[in-house]
Design a protein around this motif. Sequence first.
Motif, PDB file in Angstrom:
ATOM      1  N   GLU A   1       0.861  -1.326  -0.115  1.00  0.00           N
ATOM      2  CA  GLU A   1       0.082  -0.043   0.064  1.00  0.00           C
ATOM      3  C   GLU A   1       0.943   1.231   0.125  1.00  0.00           C
ATOM      4  OE1 GLU A   1       0.629  -2.185   2.195  1.00  0.00           O
ATOM      5  OE2 GLU A   1       0.515  -1.062   4.512  1.00  0.00           O
ATOM      6  N   HIS A   2       2.012   0.966   0.039  1.00  0.00           N
ATOM      7  CA  HIS A   2       3.073   2.375   0.085  1.00  0.00           C
ATOM      8  C   HIS A   2       3.621   2.661  -1.287  1.00  0.00           C
ATOM      9  CE1 HIS A   2       3.163   1.763   4.393  1.00  0.00           C
ATOM     10  NE2 HIS A   2       3.835   0.311   4.178  1.00  0.00           N
ATOM     11  N   SER A   3       3.995   4.029  -1.406  1.00  0.00           N
ATOM     12  CA  SER A   3       4.203   4.677  -2.645  1.00  0.00           C
ATOM     13  C   SER A   3       5.375   5.491  -2.671  1.00  0.00           C
ATOM     14  CB  SER A   3       2.929   5.203  -3.329  1.00  0.00           C
ATOM     15  OG  SER A   3       2.642   6.095  -2.588  1.00  0.00           O
ATOM     16  N   GLY A   4       6.033   5.529  -3.919  1.00  0.00           N
ATOM     17  CA  GLY A   4       6.929   6.512  -3.887  1.00  0.00           C
ATOM     18  C   GLY A   4       8.502   5.768  -3.967  1.00  0.00           C
ATOM     19  N   PRO A   5       9.405   6.523  -4.221  1.00  0.00           N
ATOM     20  CA  PRO A   5      11.014   5.674  -4.445  1.00  0.00           C
ATOM     21  C   PRO A   5      11.422   5.069  -3.037  1.00  0.00           C
ATOM     22  CG  PRO A   5      11.066   8.107  -5.029  1.00  0.00           C
ATOM     23  CD  PRO A   5       9.739   7.872  -4.564  1.00  0.00           C
ATOM     24  N   ASP A   6      10.966   5.639  -2.111  1.00  0.00           N
ATOM     25  CA  ASP A   6      11.494   5.041  -0.668  1.00  0.00           C
ATOM     26  C   ASP A   6      10.529   3.802  -0.229  1.00  0.00           C
ATOM     27  OD1 ASP A   6      13.269   6.800   1.186  1.00  0.00           O
ATOM     28  OD2 ASP A   6      11.817   8.553   0.353  1.00  0.00           O
ATOM     29  N   ALA A   7       9.634   3.679  -1.076  1.00  0.00           N
ATOM     30  CA  ALA A   7       8.456   2.533  -0.750  1.00  0.00           C
ATOM     31  C   ALA A   7       9.292   1.089  -1.408  1.00  0.00           C
ATOM     32  CB  ALA A   7       7.443   2.622  -1.288  1.00  0.00           C
ATOM     33  N   GLY A   8      10.029   1.233  -2.167  1.00  0.00           N
ATOM     34  CA  GLY A   8      10.463   0.038  -3.015  1.00  0.00           C
ATOM     35  C   GLY A   8      11.576  -0.814  -2.292  1.00  0.00           C
TER      36      GLY A   8
END
Length: 296
Positions: free
Chosen positions: A132-139
């Motif tokens: 459910e997380h997003s953005g470059p930090d989430a990967g």
Amino acid sequence: MTEAPLFQRIALLGCGLIGSSIARAAKARGSIAGEIVANDRSAASMARIEELGLADRVEADPAEAVRGADCVILCAPVGAYAELAASIAPNLAAGAILSDVGSTKQSVIRDVGPLVPTGVHFVPAHPLAGTEHSGPDAGFATLFEGRWCLLTPPAGTDADSVTRIELLWKRMGSMVSVMEPAHHDRVLAIVSHLPHLIAFTICGTADDLADETRQQVLQFAASGFRDFTRIAASDPEMWRDVFLNNREALLEMLARFTEDAQAMARAVRWGDAAYIEDKIGRGRKIRRSLIEINQA
Ligand code: NAP
């Protein structure tokens, strides 16, 4: 002996949860890309990609990012694909593979297919992995391990290019299957898109209740509601685009679900205990079978 990289240069357009996970997986395993070029929409995301060292090069202009790449992967929300494809098309190298990770496949083929230059091979793909997380930090590098990736190549797609994209996902730890695009969209409508629609809706319904009740909902949110809120925390732009680009299949599954929910409501109204127990038992069996095939 380390394997030679599958691609000399991979360009990732959109580097959020999925794009940055591809970048991380490719960095972690040398056998995927000689060089990774990343592009993203906002200056903030681009700066973060640099800070995290996710790519060898960050390019603000998507058309520049794809120059000289032998593999280009669209990793933005599917509603952005047509504009992105139009802007990169003139710079795609002859023989390059253009792929994507979008959650809908007929719309991607409709929007991107006509813009693909002759000599460029278009291999649509969809990794069934996410959070459910997003953005470059989430990967994270292991996101795709043990998960399915579905390829939906249009008829006549270059077989060698399909094999290379298959290998790309296998090297990131995925199992790969080829599926017809319309079938993909119906399957995903029931296993992913409808559950998200229900989660967003139930959270909205709870939020619409009077203040006093809402307080109680949040304070006493036991596992059922809590699980819905986790799904409902997903990126609004990405999911807006999924709903709008898988409209027919999603509405079909919603209609079927509504019929079944009405049947359950009727059983509750008339005290049909056997019906209720049978339906709950089916749910339980489905959960067990997912655990058995390691997809829970
Ligand atoms: P995400 O974390 O929100 O990342 C999307 C990224 O795309 C963001 O960094 C965003 O940039 C960027 N972006 C948006 N519009 C763009 C444009 N026009 N040009 C370039 N970049 C643009 O979303 P995600 O979960 O990675 O999803 C990406 C794709 O993967 C979607 O097509 C989605 O359907 C698919 N997918 C998602 C999941 C999942 O569970 N999340 C699973 C499988 C496939 P800014 O934030 O900087 O504006």
